[in-house]
Design a protein around this motif. Structure first.
Motif: not given
Length: 663
Positions: A513-514, A517, A552, A554-555, A558-559
């Protein structure tokens, strides 16, 4: 140590090495100037063609003394000139000789000598400078350390045909890249050298021509200037065309073709101009003939590859000129058993440089096959072509490997070849091997080729996946090299298209995920677009959408929010809205949109945007949220109605854009 020295002197007696040379050096220190002069003249005669003698004199310290005498105002002009001649002769020896001369700061001393009023001395200094600067061990920047040097050299061009020849040769060898081109251009190189193209001396004409070939290379400013310069009422392109004629020396033909090629690539001459189509291109094809010397064949093929690289029509013309595609196959057969070379030295030289022929052939095949499907087919049908490319990928020469990968990349643009020849020869195996450990310039082209091999219709896709490609590609997305980041994410995007859920999960796990982003906040729009493309491909087919959003969601939401709020272009925002539309198509995933008022307001905002593409993409989101046959559709419709979505739809139904109106 004593025993070692005994051993050394037994095999290499110092007396033998130095005794015959010592007296030459000793005479340089005589108090009688005439004896010193005679000593330098005798030294000059002794070193001609004798590399051993040159090395001995350097070891015995002749260079510092010669430079001292050369710089002394009290030395006669004849002595100073002879010193410059001897130093030039020493420079013609080995590369170590040149290094020794550079260590003694010979260049500043010779440049200082150019301020002398005596022409013979100036010519001797220039000849020595020329010899030093054409050596591969001499840094070109040494010519540019003092800003006054270039101006002075330009002024010396008018002194004699020798100053013209040597200075042009110095410029052509020391002009490496745009910074050097700019310095020479700003000092009037074009105006000062142009008239030398019509000199009565062949050597001067040739060196002037070489000068223009390096000045114009990949330089639009120089090229655009050259096209309008005339000498004796004739424009430079016309002069270059005359130098292309078959009755001119081969060296002149090739160099003229290089000048015209650079001007064409810079846009100074049209690609359909007769001087390119009827003169330059045929000349370069002629150079590819097996009757030509190895260097001429290499230069001809590489220049032709550059000329036609971006122009489809020139590629087609070249492919049918003198059976070029078949002719290039001979580049891989060198030297043949019936080689016409009878000179053993020449044969030895060519055997050491045969890899340059293979490199040039791969480059030209890559340019020829860049666009046209029929040309690609002809290239691949050339005898053993795929085997040659596969062999080229594992050659020891980096340049050959790079050229082979470029050729493979060019041919990989063919859907038909991906399905047939590429599969028959399993080219993905050596390609994956190349990707494991290679310099960045090879990695960029190899990873770009891998992108094509991972398209959904390519049979190579599955075995590539099984060979651990995901891990490799995920590592590329972390590269500092922009092209590698783009290719890494692009290949993953292709891999994710219509892929199984396991592959998609492996990609997300490999990226983390990091890192995802990180890519979505990359400053380069290509990286961002390809990352959004990857997300869009991952979020396709309902079960996959629901599974990925459950882990995934939520992430990803957010993106999406960050991008829709950010300062991005229309294409980026459209791609992001399409991702939302895919999420809205999920069974459970759509609730992540319906429970996020911020996202819903953004969709509403883009429905009323001034750009039709964004309006359409936003409506796709709405469309996927409201299907009557899906569970919970009524509640979703009610919420959207309360937000004023129906009113916006009524307005859009009156739009002059038929696509908007219909949607």
């Amino acid at each position: 140590l004593y025993k070692l020295l005994q051993f050394f002197f037994f095999f290499f007696p110092l007396q033998e090495v130095t005794a015959s040379s010592r007296h030459y050096v000793d005479r340089l220190f005589d108090l009688d100037p005439q004896k010193v002069l005679q000593g330098v003249i005798d030294m000059k005669n002794a070193v001609i063609g004798n590399n051993k003698q040159k090395a001995n004199l350097i070891v015995l310290g002749a260079v510092p003394r010669l430079l001292y005498l050369l710089q002394q105002e009290t030395s006669s002009t004849e002595l100073r000139t002879e010193c410059a001649v001897v130093l030039g002769s020493l420079a013609m020896g080995t590369e170590n000789n040149v290094k020794s001369l550079l260590d003694c700061h010979i260049i500043p001393a010779l440049l200082q000598g150019l301020l002398s009023p005596d022409l013979k001395f100036i010519e001797a200094c220039l000849r020595c400078l020329r010899t030093i600067f054409i050596s591969p061990v001499t840094p070109e920047d040494l010519l540019y350390t003092d800003a006054t040097v270039i101006s002075h050299l330009m002024a010396l061009l008018s002194r004699s045909r020798y100053t013209q020849e040597y200075i042009c040769q110095i410029f052509s060898h020391c002009c490496k890249g745009p910074d050097h081109q700019t310095i020479l251009f700003n000092h009037g190189a074009v105006q000062n050298i142009a008239h030398l193209l019509v000199s009565t001396s062949y050597k001067v004409r040739m060196q002037a021509l070489k000068c223009f070939s390096v000045l114009a290379f990949e330089n639009p400013q120089v090229s655009m200037t050259l096209v309008n310069v005339s000498v004796d009422g004739e424009l430079l392109p016309q002069i270059f065309v005359k130098m292309l004629q078959r009755d001119k020396p081969i060296e002149m033909q090739v160099t003229s073709a290089k000048c015209l090629t650079s001007m064409c690539r810079a846009g100074a001459i049209r690609t359909d101009d007769s001087c390119i189509v009827l003169k330059t291109l045929p000349c370069l094809v002629r150079m590819c003939s097996k009757e030509r010397l190895l260097e001429e064949r290499v230069e001809g093929a590489e220049t032709l590859a550059y000329l036609i690289e971006t122009d489809v029509e020139l590629q087609r013309i070249a492919s049918i000129t003198d059976h070029l595609i078949v002719m290039l196959a001979d580049y891989f057969k060198y030297p043949s058993s019936v080689s016409a070379i009878t000179d053993i030295k020449r044969l030895d030289h060519d055997l050491k440089h045969a890899h340059e022929l293979r490199q040039a052939a791969f480059k030209l095949y890559a340019s020829l096959g860049a666009n046209d499907e029929d040309i690609r087919k002809k290239i691949i049908e050339t005898e053993n072509m795929m085997d040659r490319i596969v062999n080229g990928l594992s050659e020891s020469s980096i340049k050959v490997r790079l050229a082979a990968v470029r050729c493979l990349h060019s041919l990989s643009r063919s859907v038909q070849q991906l399905r047939t020849s590429f599969q028959d020869h399993a080219v993905w195996k050596p390609l994956m091997k190349v990707l494991q450990n290679a310099p960045n310039e090879i990695l960029v082209v190899a990873s770009s080729t891998l992108c094509n091999l991972l398209l959904e219709f390519s049979p190579s896709k599955e075995p590539i996946l099984e060979s651990g490609a995901i891990e490799l590609l995920c590592s590329l997305t972390q590269s500092e090299n922009l092209a590698l980041r783009v290719n890494g994410i692009w290949a993953l995007m292709n891999m994710a298209f219509q892929a199984e859920q396991k592959i998609k999960s492996d990609i997300l796990r490999g990226l983390s995920t990091e890192q995802l982003f990180q890519l979505l906040s990359d400053s380069d729009v290509n990286v961002l677009m390809k990352t959004l493309g990857l997300l869009r491909n991952l979020l396709s087919t309902r079960p996959h959408i629901d599974h990925i959003m459950s882990t995934h969601g939520k992430q990803i939401m957010q993106a999406v929010t960050l991008i829709l709020e950010g300062e991005h272009n229309i294409e980026v925002k459209e791609q992001t809205l399409c991702i939302l539309a895919n999420i809205a198509d999920g069974t459970t995933a759509k609730e992540l949109i319906m429970t996020n008022d911020d996202i819903l307001q953004k969709i509403k905002y883009y429905m009323s945007h001034s750009n039709a593409k964004l309006q359409l993409a936003a409506m796709f989101c709405i469309s996927n949220l409201i299907w009557n046959e899906e569970e919970g559709s009524q509640e979703r419709q009610d919420k959207l109605r309360d937000m004023g979505i129906v009113d916006i739809l009524h307005k859009l139904s009156q739009s002059s854009d038929p696509n908007l109106c219909d949607k």
